[in-house]
Design a protein around this motif. Structure first.
Motif, PDB file in Angstrom:
ATOM      1  N   PRO A  10       0.787  -1.322   0.027  1.00 30.75           N
ATOM      2  CA  PRO A  10      -0.075  -0.070   0.000  1.00 30.75           C
ATOM      3  C   PRO A  10       0.994   1.379   0.090  1.00 30.75           C
ATOM      4  O   PRO A  10       0.461   2.290  -0.262  1.00 30.75           O
ATOM      5  N   PHE A  11       2.132   1.027   0.355  1.00 29.68           N
ATOM      6  CA  PHE A  11       3.035   2.283   0.672  1.00 29.68           C
ATOM      7  C   PHE A  11       3.921   2.518  -0.405  1.00 29.68           C
ATOM      8  O   PHE A  11       4.889   3.353  -0.443  1.00 29.68           O
ATOM      9  N   LYS A  13       3.756   3.513  -3.627  1.00 34.07           N
ATOM     10  CA  LYS A  13       3.908   4.857  -4.619  1.00 34.07           C
ATOM     11  C   LYS A  13       4.499   5.810  -3.488  1.00 34.07           C
ATOM     12  O   LYS A  13       5.465   6.768  -4.178  1.00 34.07           O
ATOM     13  N   ILE A  14       4.379   5.958  -2.291  1.00 29.40           N
ATOM     14  CA  ILE A  14       4.964   6.935  -1.484  1.00 29.40           C
ATOM     15  C   ILE A  14       6.376   6.534  -1.407  1.00 29.40           C
ATOM     16  O   ILE A  14       7.301   7.461  -1.462  1.00 29.40           O
ATOM     17  N   GLY A 255      -4.411   5.040   4.942  1.00 32.04           N
ATOM     18  CA  GLY A 255      -3.159   5.048   3.810  1.00 32.04           C
ATOM     19  C   GLY A 255      -3.542   5.008   2.436  1.00 32.04           C
ATOM     20  O   GLY A 255      -3.153   5.640   1.681  1.00 32.04           O
ATOM     21  N   TYR A 256      -4.846   4.511   2.240  1.00 31.34           N
ATOM     22  CA  TYR A 256      -5.478   4.921   0.841  1.00 31.34           C
ATOM     23  C   TYR A 256      -5.740   6.336   0.528  1.00 31.34           C
ATOM     24  O   TYR A 256      -5.216   6.759  -0.687  1.00 31.34           O
ATOM     25  N   VAL A 259      -2.198   8.084  -0.232  1.00 29.96           N
ATOM     26  CA  VAL A 259      -1.541   7.864  -1.418  1.00 29.96           C
ATOM     27  C   VAL A 259      -2.290   8.471  -2.629  1.00 29.96           C
ATOM     28  O   VAL A 259      -1.829   9.194  -3.439  1.00 29.96           O
ATOM     29  N   ASN A 260      -3.675   8.396  -2.640  1.00 29.05           N
ATOM     30  CA  ASN A 260      -4.485   8.822  -3.420  1.00 29.05           C
ATOM     31  C   ASN A 260      -4.954  10.220  -3.514  1.00 29.05           C
ATOM     32  O   ASN A 260      -5.351  10.823  -4.368  1.00 29.05           O
ATOM     33  N   ALA A 263      -0.181  11.761  -2.340  1.00 26.57           N
ATOM     34  CA  ALA A 263       1.218  11.472  -2.928  1.00 26.57           C
ATOM     35  C   ALA A 263       1.001  11.410  -4.774  1.00 26.57           C
ATOM     36  O   ALA A 263       1.988  11.767  -5.147  1.00 26.57           O
ATOM     37  N   ILE A 264      -0.398  11.145  -5.261  1.00 32.15           N
ATOM     38  CA  ILE A 264      -0.562  11.338  -6.573  1.00 32.15           C
ATOM     39  C   ILE A 264      -0.026  12.804  -7.087  1.00 32.15           C
ATOM     40  O   ILE A 264       0.590  12.988  -8.041  1.00 32.15           O
TER      41      ILE A 264
END
Length: 282
Positions: A10-11, A13-14, A255-256, A259-260, A263-264
């Motif tokens: 889940p992490f 991308k970060i 966490g979702y 990221v969304n 982080a995106i």
């Protein structure tokens, strides 16, 4: 190995974003950075109402393709039509930025015009390729830094509008980070009222930020893409997980969101902004 991957999936991308920023910092630190002449700034926003330099490059590229295609087709009439446009855009380079005078090859341009006049289509094509090299030389030196300096967002003096007044962008983003961490801390320490209050702050914080997207992204769906229904539903689920004391799903949902909803956008704006600041501070 599989267990490790599942834990950190889940992490990812970060993690990738962090490594990209770290690597970019090393590259900037060690590389020789060539910046364009400062006079180019007046052909870009905000000094200009339009991205004039950029549009001239688009026109030059379009004309170059047309001249090349019509030379291959032996179509002299349309070739000359587009050659006039090509010459106009090519000459504008040194007219707009005098420091680029030596980069513009007037002899090659004249050679191209003569080849067209002689209907020597092979010479037109070969001369175009030679002119391409003069373009590529500048692009290799300046294109990347020009994009960073004049086409990437600048948040340094930007402010977010809130019910408590305008807040500087850096301070606002830092507070959002604190809010996410305060939720995790409150959940870990079994302080549901604290967590509930911070989830409410997160919801309002992201909503304020999404409205600010419209200051640059003029198309209405942009804010909806950032603070979309899925993100809204995920924030609502945080309160449900909190009420059920479901720490596992609460942290997963948080966490979702990180990221969304964070982080995106960071992948586009934060990397370019950080590198831009390193260039400006050299």
């Amino acid at each position: 190995m599989a267990l490790f991957f599942n834990i950190f999936k889940p992490f990812m991308k970060i993690i990738i974003l962090f490594l990209s920023c770290f690597y970019a910092g090393l590259v900037i630190a060690d590389a020789t950075i060539i910046t364009p002449p400062s006079s180019i700034a007046k052909w870009y926003k905000p000094q200009n109402k339009r991205q004039v330099w950029l549009h001239n490059m688009f026109q030059l590229r379009r004309a170059r393709h047309a001249v090349g295609d019509y030379a291959m087709a032996n179509n002299n009439k349309l070739l000359n039509k587009w050659l006039e446009k090509y010459q106009k855009s090519y000459l504008k380079i040194s007219q707009m930025v005098p420091e680029f005078k030596d980069e513009v090859d007037l002899k090659l341009l004249q050679k191209l015009k003569q080849a067209a006049a002689d209907k020597d289509y092979n010479a037109v094509s070969s001369t175009l390729r030679q002119l391409d090299k003069t373009c590529n030389s500048c692009h290799n030196d300046y294109r990347a830094t020009t994009v960073l300096l004049y086409r990437s967002a600048d948040f340094k003096s930007h402010k977010i509008k809130t019910k408590n007044g305008d807040i500087g962008y850096k301070k606002y983003m830092l507070e959002l980070t604190h809010t996410i961490n305060r939720i995790k801390i409150a959940v870990a320490d079994d302080l549901p009222q604290n967590a509930k209050a911070q989830i409410k702050e997160l919801n309002q914080g992201i909503a304020n930020l999404s409205k600010d997207c419209d200051t640059c992204h003029k198309q209405k769906p942009q804010a909806d893409d950032y603070f979309n229904q899925t993100i809204k539903n995920k924030i609502a689920k945080l309160q449900i997980h909190l009420k059920e004391n479901n720490k596992k799903d609460l942290n997963k949902t948080l966490g979702y969101i990180a990221v969304n909803a964070c982080a995106i956008c960071h992948g586009t704006h934060r990397i370019s902004y950080d590198i831009k600041q390193q260039i400006l501070n050299r």
